[in-house]
Scaffold this motif. Structure first.
Motif, PDB file in Angstrom:
ATOM      1  N   PHE A 189       0.813  -1.216   0.000  1.00 49.46           N
ATOM      2  CA  PHE A 189       0.000   0.000   0.000  1.00 49.46           C
ATOM      3  C   PHE A 189       0.849   1.270   0.000  1.00 49.46           C
ATOM      4  O   PHE A 189       0.384   2.314  -0.468  1.00 49.46           O
ATOM      5  CB  PHE A 189      -0.982  -0.020   1.176  1.00 49.46           C
ATOM      6  N   ILE A 190       2.066   1.184   0.485  1.00 47.19           N
ATOM      7  CA  ILE A 190       2.991   2.315   0.351  1.00 47.19           C
ATOM      8  C   ILE A 190       3.295   2.547  -1.120  1.00 47.19           C
ATOM      9  O   ILE A 190       3.299   3.688  -1.616  1.00 47.19           O
ATOM     10  CB  ILE A 190       4.290   2.067   1.145  1.00 47.19           C
ATOM     11  N   LEU A 191       3.544   1.453  -1.856  1.00 43.77           N
ATOM     12  CA  LEU A 191       3.818   1.548  -3.297  1.00 43.77           C
ATOM     13  C   LEU A 191       2.585   2.041  -4.058  1.00 43.77           C
ATOM     14  O   LEU A 191       2.698   2.830  -5.008  1.00 43.77           O
ATOM     15  CB  LEU A 191       4.261   0.188  -3.831  1.00 43.77           C
ATOM     16  N   ILE A 192       1.403   1.566  -3.656  1.00 46.72           N
ATOM     17  CA  ILE A 192       0.163   2.021  -4.296  1.00 46.72           C
ATOM     18  C   ILE A 192      -0.014   3.524  -4.088  1.00 46.72           C
ATOM     19  O   ILE A 192      -0.356   4.258  -5.021  1.00 46.72           O
ATOM     20  CB  ILE A 192      -1.049   1.250  -3.718  1.00 46.72           C
ATOM     21  N   ASP A 193       0.248   3.979  -2.853  1.00 46.96           N
ATOM     22  CA  ASP A 193       0.120   5.412  -2.560  1.00 46.96           C
ATOM     23  C   ASP A 193       1.113   6.222  -3.387  1.00 46.96           C
ATOM     24  O   ASP A 193       0.763   7.277  -3.941  1.00 46.96           O
ATOM     25  CB  ASP A 193       0.350   5.653  -1.070  1.00 46.96           C
ATOM     26  N   PHE A 194       2.339   5.709  -3.496  1.00 49.83           N
ATOM     27  CA  PHE A 194       3.350   6.412  -4.301  1.00 49.83           C
ATOM     28  C   PHE A 194       2.939   6.457  -5.765  1.00 49.83           C
ATOM     29  O   PHE A 194       3.078   7.495  -6.437  1.00 49.83           O
ATOM     30  CB  PHE A 194       4.710   5.708  -4.163  1.00 49.83           C
ATOM     31  N   GLY A 195       2.427   5.339  -6.270  1.00 49.25           N
ATOM     32  CA  GLY A 195       1.996   5.287  -7.668  1.00 49.25           C
ATOM     33  C   GLY A 195       0.905   6.297  -7.974  1.00 49.25           C
ATOM     34  O   GLY A 195       0.972   7.012  -8.991  1.00 49.25           O
ATOM     35  N   PHE A 196      -0.098   6.396  -7.107  1.00 45.50           N
ATOM     36  CA  PHE A 196      -1.186   7.340  -7.348  1.00 45.50           C
ATOM     37  C   PHE A 196      -0.740   8.788  -7.160  1.00 45.50           C
ATOM     38  O   PHE A 196      -1.320   9.703  -7.768  1.00 45.50           O
ATOM     39  CB  PHE A 196      -2.371   7.044  -6.415  1.00 45.50           C
ATOM     40  N   SER A 197       0.286   8.998  -6.316  1.00 45.44           N
ATOM     41  CA  SER A 197       0.786  10.366  -6.123  1.00 45.44           C
ATOM     42  C   SER A 197       1.442  10.911  -7.389  1.00 45.44           C
ATOM     43  O   SER A 197       1.591  12.125  -7.549  1.00 45.44           O
ATOM     44  CB  SER A 197       1.788  10.402  -4.965  1.00 45.44           C
ATOM     45  N   MET A 198       1.819  10.012  -8.302  1.00 42.45           N
ATOM     46  CA  MET A 198       2.452  10.415  -9.560  1.00 42.45           C
ATOM     47  C   MET A 198       1.422  10.687 -10.663  1.00 42.45           C
ATOM     48  O   MET A 198       1.776  11.076 -11.772  1.00 42.45           O
ATOM     49  CB  MET A 198       3.423   9.317 -10.035  1.00 42.45           C
ATOM     50  N   THR A 199       0.153  10.451 -10.353  1.00 44.41           N
ATOM     51  CA  THR A 199      -0.903  10.666 -11.346  1.00 44.41           C
ATOM     52  C   THR A 199      -1.637  11.980 -11.082  1.00 44.41           C
ATOM     53  O   THR A 199      -1.421  12.638 -10.063  1.00 44.41           O
ATOM     54  CB  THR A 199      -1.933   9.512 -11.309  1.00 44.41           C
ATOM     55  N   SER A 200      -2.542  12.323 -11.985  1.00 40.21           N
ATOM     56  CA  SER A 200      -3.325  13.554 -11.832  1.00 40.21           C
ATOM     57  C   SER A 200      -4.331  13.449 -10.683  1.00 40.21           C
ATOM     58  O   SER A 200      -4.819  14.474 -10.190  1.00 40.21           O
ATOM     59  CB  SER A 200      -4.073  13.866 -13.129  1.00 40.21           C
ATOM     60  N   PHE A 201      -4.644  12.216 -10.261  1.00 40.10           N
ATOM     61  CA  PHE A 201      -5.590  12.036  -9.156  1.00 40.10           C
ATOM     62  C   PHE A 201      -4.971  12.416  -7.818  1.00 40.10           C
ATOM     63  O   PHE A 201      -5.665  12.865  -6.915  1.00 40.10           O
ATOM     64  CB  PHE A 201      -6.089  10.591  -9.111  1.00 40.10           C
ATOM     65  N   GLY A 202      -3.683  12.190  -7.673  1.00 41.96           N
ATOM     66  CA  GLY A 202      -2.985  12.565  -6.447  1.00 41.96           C
ATOM     67  C   GLY A 202      -2.984  11.494  -5.381  1.00 41.96           C
ATOM     68  O   GLY A 202      -2.014  11.342  -4.645  1.00 41.96           O
ATOM     69  N   ASN A 203      -4.071  10.743  -5.264  1.00 39.52           N
ATOM     70  CA  ASN A 203      -4.138   9.667  -4.270  1.00 39.52           C
ATOM     71  C   ASN A 203      -5.198   8.651  -4.699  1.00 39.52           C
ATOM     72  O   ASN A 203      -6.033   8.929  -5.571  1.00 39.52           O
ATOM     73  CB  ASN A 203      -4.440  10.216  -2.876  1.00 39.52           C
ATOM     74  N   MET A 204      -5.171   7.490  -4.069  1.00 39.99           N
ATOM     75  CA  MET A 204      -6.085   6.410  -4.420  1.00 39.99           C
ATOM     76  C   MET A 204      -7.534   6.786  -4.117  1.00 39.99           C
ATOM     77  O   MET A 204      -8.446   6.415  -4.855  1.00 39.99           O
ATOM     78  CB  MET A 204      -5.698   5.144  -3.664  1.00 39.99           C
ATOM     79  N   HIS A 205      -7.750   7.501  -3.019  1.00 40.67           N
ATOM     80  CA  HIS A 205      -9.108   7.913  -2.662  1.00 40.67           C
ATOM     81  C   HIS A 205      -9.772   8.702  -3.786  1.00 40.67           C
ATOM     82  O   HIS A 205     -10.924   8.445  -4.145  1.00 40.67           O
ATOM     83  CB  HIS A 205      -9.082   8.783  -1.399  1.00 40.67           C
TER      84      HIS A 205
END
Length: 422
Positions: A189-205
């Motif tokens: 989940f740390i990796l998932i959070d990092f991955g989404f932080s690199m997108t336009s969404f900013g986070n998984m939520h």
């Protein structure tokens, strides 16, 4: 035609039974039901705020209103936190009740917080915003809970745990057995959070809310979808399948999230944004609208139906209609199939229209408590118009809708009883 329908549902019944017993759907249903305590406390706080704001005198008790707002924030306003824990606990218990489901719940809470972005206050202090802890984070919490629960079981079954020697207390053994699953799932989940932080969404939520929750609300959160689901549910009941167990787990997270939006709006002094929701559905379809049938049975010509009516009336007043569903029976009773399947939908349409045009207040979203009698069941919405609506639907509309169908069946049964006596 009747035989063809019975044959068809006999064929599909195993599928629906399997669906109703599905571990993931049961975990969702169990988790949502387990939030009743916090939701009830938060709902009471919301209602008290509403009543206090209606009085100029009570509006002066700002400290009390502030305290009630805090109660709401950490109950309804933190619903996603509870769901993330309960979802993992319920799934692990369904998949393997011998496993340490408490550890899975803690890992799920950790994982949920790991994907939740931090913010800063005006004083540049790191803080956890409540945005994703409430209704907007419900679907993220569900996903996290189900993923963590499944991974926890999978890792344990692979044997990727720290083995302790015999003689070590079970509590210590369980703690070490959960260490590797905690680390592995945490890293994921740390990796998932990092991955989404690199997108336009900013986070998984934000991703889940934008891509899944909002579109689902547009589809499943409409009165049209509610009517369709109600029809399917009642049709399953008619053929002896527990329609509630099959349908409600699929929509409860969505409808409850809409109720939470309403309660948050009311707490903020705003108008509830949603007409429909889980509270709307449960209050309008109280007891499957079978109370009207029970009332008619009390005055039936047929002795059989009068006796069933006497047995069913008290439970029906409390929303428990299984005695009439299986005692009449309504299951596979084609004489009463039309009202049994369609009455709920008619009640929902009427309630929606009356709310839409403003004759009935929008539902606050407080979850009605199963087992409360008619009227009191609707009183949790804090509006006399909602109470009157439930009473009119159950005591006036429902008997009218059942009357022509039951009258014909009662006459037929009465003549049959008379012929048997002769």
């Amino acid at each position: 035609m009747k035989k063809k329908l019975i044959v068809f549902f006999d064929k599909v019944s195993p599928f629906f039974d399997k669906m109703g017993n599905n571990s993931y759907l049961q975990a969702i249903s169990g988790a949502m039901m387990s939030t009743l305590g916090p939701v009830f406390i938060g709902s009471v706080a919301v209602l008290l705020v509403v009543f206090m704001n209606m009085s100029k005198t009570l509006q002066g008790f700002t400290q009390v209103i502030s305290l009630l707002g805090k109660v709401n924030t950490f109950t309804i306003g933190s619903l996603a936190l509870y769901i993330s824990v309960l979802m993992a606990i319920n799934l692990v218990r369904k998949l393997d009740e011998k496993e340490d489901y408490v550890a899975a719940g803690i890992i799920s809470l950790m994982s949920f917080l790991l994907i939740t972005p931090l913010d800063k206050t005006a004083d540049d202090v790191a803080a956890l915003p409540t945005t994703w802890l409430s209704a907007q984070g419900v679907f993220s919490a569900m996903i996290v809970g189900l993923v963590v629960g499944r991974l926890f079981i999978a890792i344990k079954r692979k044997g990727w745990t720290i083995k302790m020697p015999e003689g070590v207390p079970p509590m210590v053994t369980r703690m070490f057995e959960s260490l590797i699953p905690t680390v592995l799932i945490g890293i994921l989940f740390i990796l998932i959070d990092f991955g989404f932080s690199m997108t336009s969404f900013g986070n998984m939520h934000q991703f889940v809310y934008t891509i899944i929750q909002v579109p689902l609300k547009g589809i499943g959160g409409s009165i049209g979808a509610m009517i369709v689901l109600s029809l399917i549910q009642q049709m399953l009941w008619f053929f002896g399948i527990h329609g509630t167990n099959v349908i409600l787990p699929l929509v409860t997270p969505l409808w409850m999230a809409m109720d939470v939006e309403n309660m948050n709006a009311v707490t903020a002094g705003q108008v509830p944004p949603n007409i429909v929701g889980l509270a709307f559905f449960n209050i309008i379809t109280f007891g499957g609208m079978a109370l009207g049938l029970v009332l008619l049975m009390l005055r039936a010509k047929s002795k059989q139906y009068r006796e069933v009516g006497k047995i069913s009336i008290v439970p029906a007043l409390f929303g428990i209609t299984e005695p009439v569903i299986f005692g009449m029976p309504l299951v596979l009773n084609f004489d009463l199939a039309i009202p049994f399947i369609f009455n709920n939908s008619i009640g929902l349409i009427l309630a929606y229209v009356l709310t839409k045009i403003g004759l009935v207040s929008k539902f606050v979203g407080v979850q009605a408590i199963f087992g409360l009698p008619i009227g009191f069941h609707a009183a949790v919405q804090g509006s006399i118009s909602v109470i009157i609506l439930q009473l009119v639907i159950q005591l006036v509309l429902s008997p009218i809708l059942w009357y022509p169908w039951f009258k014909r069946l009662d006459k037929k049964t009465y003549l049959k009883e008379q012929s048997e006596e002769v």
